[in-house]
Design a protein around this motif. Structure first.
Motif, mmCIF file in Angstrom:
data_model
loop_
_atom_site.group_PDB
_atom_site.id
_atom_site.type_symbol
_atom_site.label_atom_id
_atom_site.label_comp_id
_atom_site.label_asym_id
_atom_site.label_seq_id
_atom_site.Cartn_x
_atom_site.Cartn_y
_atom_site.Cartn_z
ATOM 1 N N LYS A 174 1.100 -1.210 -0.286
ATOM 2 C CA LYS A 174 -0.022 0.096 0.036
ATOM 3 C C LYS A 174 1.131 1.597 0.132
ATOM 4 O O LYS A 174 0.518 1.848 0.857
ATOM 5 N N VAL A 175 1.975 1.499 -0.937
ATOM 6 C CA VAL A 175 2.571 2.225 -0.823
ATOM 7 C C VAL A 175 2.134 3.541 -1.404
ATOM 8 O O VAL A 175 1.119 3.703 -2.302
ATOM 9 N N ASP A 176 3.489 4.952 -1.411
ATOM 10 C CA ASP A 176 2.059 5.877 -2.277
ATOM 11 C C ASP A 176 2.800 5.281 -3.514
ATOM 12 O O ASP A 176 3.850 6.076 -3.585
ATOM 13 N N MET A 177 2.333 5.924 -4.543
ATOM 14 C CA MET A 177 2.470 5.511 -5.761
ATOM 15 C C MET A 177 2.630 7.118 -6.384
ATOM 16 O O MET A 177 1.171 7.607 -6.935
ATOM 17 N N HIS A 178 3.121 8.052 -7.110
ATOM 18 C CA HIS A 178 3.021 9.286 -6.955
ATOM 19 C C HIS A 178 3.762 9.839 -8.812
ATOM 20 O O HIS A 178 4.857 9.065 -9.388
ATOM 21 N N GLU A 179 3.095 10.832 -9.607
ATOM 22 C CA GLU A 179 3.190 10.456 -10.686
ATOM 23 C C GLU A 179 4.414 12.313 -10.710
ATOM 24 O O GLU A 179 4.424 12.983 -10.118
ATOM 25 N N GLY A 180 5.618 12.197 -12.232
ATOM 26 C CA GLY A 180 6.173 13.218 -11.537
ATOM 27 C C GLY A 180 7.887 13.694 -11.213
ATOM 28 O O GLY A 180 7.798 12.142 -10.412
ATOM 29 N N CYS A 181 8.610 14.337 -11.596
ATOM 30 C CA CYS A 181 10.223 14.208 -10.605
ATOM 31 C C CYS A 181 10.157 15.118 -9.675
ATOM 32 O O CYS A 181 11.421 15.438 -9.298
ATOM 33 N N THR A 182 9.096 15.749 -9.247
ATOM 34 C CA THR A 182 9.221 16.398 -7.713
ATOM 35 C C THR A 182 8.023 16.460 -6.949
ATOM 36 O O THR A 182 7.811 15.626 -6.848
ATOM 37 N N PHE A 183 9.307 16.656 -5.342
ATOM 38 C CA PHE A 183 8.206 16.122 -4.333
ATOM 39 C C PHE A 183 8.648 17.428 -3.656
ATOM 40 O O PHE A 183 9.035 18.098 -3.225
ATOM 41 N N ASN A 184 7.404 17.108 -2.203
ATOM 42 C CA ASN A 184 7.042 18.185 -1.434
ATOM 43 C C ASN A 184 6.671 17.248 -0.456
ATOM 44 O O ASN A 184 5.718 16.753 -0.089
ATOM 45 N N HIS A 185 7.646 16.628 0.816
ATOM 46 C CA HIS A 185 7.027 15.976 1.635
ATOM 47 C C HIS A 185 7.317 16.752 2.899
ATOM 48 O O HIS A 185 8.385 17.150 2.714
ATOM 49 N N ARG A 186 6.107 16.239 4.077
ATOM 50 C CA ARG A 186 5.923 16.719 5.076
ATOM 51 C C ARG A 186 6.531 15.613 6.211
ATOM 52 O O ARG A 186 5.168 14.493 6.056
ATOM 53 N N TYR A 187 7.343 15.385 7.062
ATOM 54 C CA TYR A 187 7.375 13.997 7.944
ATOM 55 C C TYR A 187 7.161 14.273 9.799
ATOM 56 O O TYR A 187 7.982 15.676 9.748
ATOM 57 N N VAL A 188 6.899 13.675 10.131
ATOM 58 C CA VAL A 188 6.186 13.794 10.923
ATOM 59 C C VAL A 188 6.106 13.303 12.402
ATOM 60 O O VAL A 188 6.103 11.650 11.825
ATOM 61 N N LYS A 189 6.157 13.423 13.742
ATOM 62 C CA LYS A 189 6.545 12.418 14.672
ATOM 63 C C LYS A 189 6.676 12.645 15.734
ATOM 64 O O LYS A 189 7.029 13.735 16.701
ATOM 65 N N SER A 190 5.733 11.898 17.074
ATOM 66 C CA SER A 190 5.298 12.977 18.189
ATOM 67 C C SER A 190 5.991 12.993 18.847
ATOM 68 O O SER A 190 6.450 13.900 19.582
ATOM 69 N N ASN A 191 6.995 12.036 18.835
ATOM 70 C CA ASN A 191 8.550 11.310 19.628
ATOM 71 C C ASN A 191 9.425 11.831 18.854
ATOM 72 O O ASN A 191 10.265 10.465 18.893
ATOM 73 N N PRO A 192 9.933 12.618 18.969
ATOM 74 C CA PRO A 192 11.056 12.331 18.469
ATOM 75 C C PRO A 192 12.684 11.813 18.861
ATOM 76 O O PRO A 192 13.741 11.948 18.334
#
Length: 309
Positions: A174-192
Motif C-alpha cells: 500500500k505504498v504511495d505511488m506518484h507521477e512526476g519528478c518533483t516532490f514536497n513531503h512533510r514528515y511528522v513524529k510525535s516523540n522525536p
C-alpha cells in the motif's frame, strides 16, 4: 498511509512505522513471484541451446540440487556431492552412509569443462549459453536476474522484475505511488526522542518512465540520533547513474541541500543507509527546523529528479 495526489503540488503526510531495516533475504528463486519478459541476448555467452550429453544430471548435487563446482567430492562407492553439502552431512555419504574422506571426483570435474549450459534466468529472458565454469560468474551479474522487494518497512521475500515489484508495492504494501519528478513531503513524529528502528512509509515516483523509491528514517549513527533521506532507483546501477536527484530541508532561514545519484535497488536498503549516501540531519538540527520546542518532529523535505544528458 499518506493520502494520494500529485507529488508536485500536494504536501504528503508520511506516518511512522517500525522496521529492523533489513529487507529479508529471498527464498529460492524457483519459488519467487517473477514475471517472464522478452529480451535480447546478453554479451559474454553463446545464443542457442545447451549441450545435450546426459551429463547435466550427474552434476547436480543430490542434497541441494545445485550444480557442483570443484572440488566435487565422492564417497568410496562413487556417490558425489558438492563441497558445501559435504560439510553439512558431517563427512557421511547421504546415500550409503560411508565416510566420505577426501576423495575428489576428478573425472566428473574434467567432464564439466566440456559442457555448455543455459543461464538459470533463461525463463526471464537470458537466452545465452555459457561454458560450465563461467556460468556461475555470469549469473551473479546477469541483467535478467530478479530484484528484491525494496520495501523496508517489513520483512519481505518477494522477488521479481520491475513491473512485478511495482504492482506488489502498490497492492501488498500500500505504498504511495506518484507521477512526476518533483516532490514536497512533510514528515511528522510525535516523540522525536525515539529514533531507533524507525522508518516512514515508502513513496514511489514514476519519472521519465522509470520508478524511484524515496526513503526517510531515523536511526543511531554511532551514539548520535539522526534522520536520513535518500533515493533508490528501481533498476540496475548502470541505469541509475543516468539520473541525479536533490533533497532540501530547512527552516528559520537555514537549509540543508543534498545532491547525489540514486542507488540501485540491487544495493540493499541497509547497505545504502549504512553508507550514509543521502541527506543526513542531526536530531538537534531537525528539531530546530521543526520549531525548536523539541516536542514534535515536523520536517518538510522537497526534491527533484532529473536525467543527465
Amino acid at each position: 498511509m499518506a493520502p494520494g495526489g500529485s507529488a508536485c503540488k500536494e504536501v504528503l503526510e508520511s506516518h511512522l512505522i517500525f522496521s529492523d531495516y533489513d529487507t529479508a533475504k529471498s527464498k529460492s528463486e524457483a519459488n519467487s513471484n517473477i514475471n517472464i519478459t522478452k529480451s535480447s541476448p546478453v554479451s559474454g555467452g553463446k545464443h542457442g541451446t545447451n549441450s545435450k550429453n546426459g551429463v547435466n544430471d550427474l552434476l547436480e548435487c543430490p542434497i541441494c540440487n545445485n550444480l557442483m563446482y570443484p572440488p566435487i567430492h565422492q564417497c568410496p562407492n562413487g556417490h558425489t556431492l558438492c563441497s558445501d553439502c559435504k560439510v553439512r552431512v558431517h563427512n557421511s555419504c547421504p546415500t550409503c552412509r560411508y565416510d566420505l574422506g577426501n576423495i575428489r571426483c576428478l573425472a566428473l570435474e574434467k567432464v564439466a569443462e566440456s559442457l555448455e549450459l543455459p543461464c538459470r534466468y533463461q525463463n526471464l529472458g537470458c537466452h545465452d549459453i555459457f561454458p560450465y565454469y563461467t556460468k556461475l560468474k555470469h549469473e551473479q551479474n546477469c541483467r535478467f536476474r530478479p530484484y528484491n522487494c525494496p520495501y523496508a518497512g517489513s520483512e519481505c521475500s518477494v522477488m521479481g522484475d520491475i513491473p512485478t515489484l511495482v504492482t506488489h508495492l502498490k497492492e501488498d504494501h500500500k505504498v504511495d505511488m506518484h507521477e512526476g519528478c518533483t516532490f514536497n513531503h512533510r514528515y511528522v513524529k510525535s516523540n522525536p526522542h525515539e529514533v531507533e528502528n524507525a522508518t516512514w512509509m515508502l513513496t514511489v515516483f514514476n519519472c521519465f518512465g522509470r520508478h524511484f523509491c524515496l526513503h526517510f528514517e531515523a536511526f543511531q549513527l554511532g551514539l548520535a540520533p539522526v534522520y536520513m533521506a535518500f533515493l533508490r532507483f528501481m533498476g540496475d546501477d548502470s541505469e541509475a547513474k543516468k539520473f541525479t536527484y536533490s533533497l532540501e530541508v530547512g527552516a528559520n532561514g537555514r537549509k540543508l541541500i543534498w545532491q547525489g545519484i540514486p542507488r540501485s535497488i540491487r544495493d540493499t536498503h541497509r547497505k545504502v543507509r549504512d553508507s550514509q549516501d543521502g541527506l543526513i540531519i542531526q536530531r538537534n538540527l531537525a528539531l530546530y527546523f521543526s520549531g525548536g520546542d523539541a516536542q514534535e518532529l515536523k520536517l518538510r523535505i522537497t526534491g527533484r529528479i532529473w536525467k543527465e544528458d
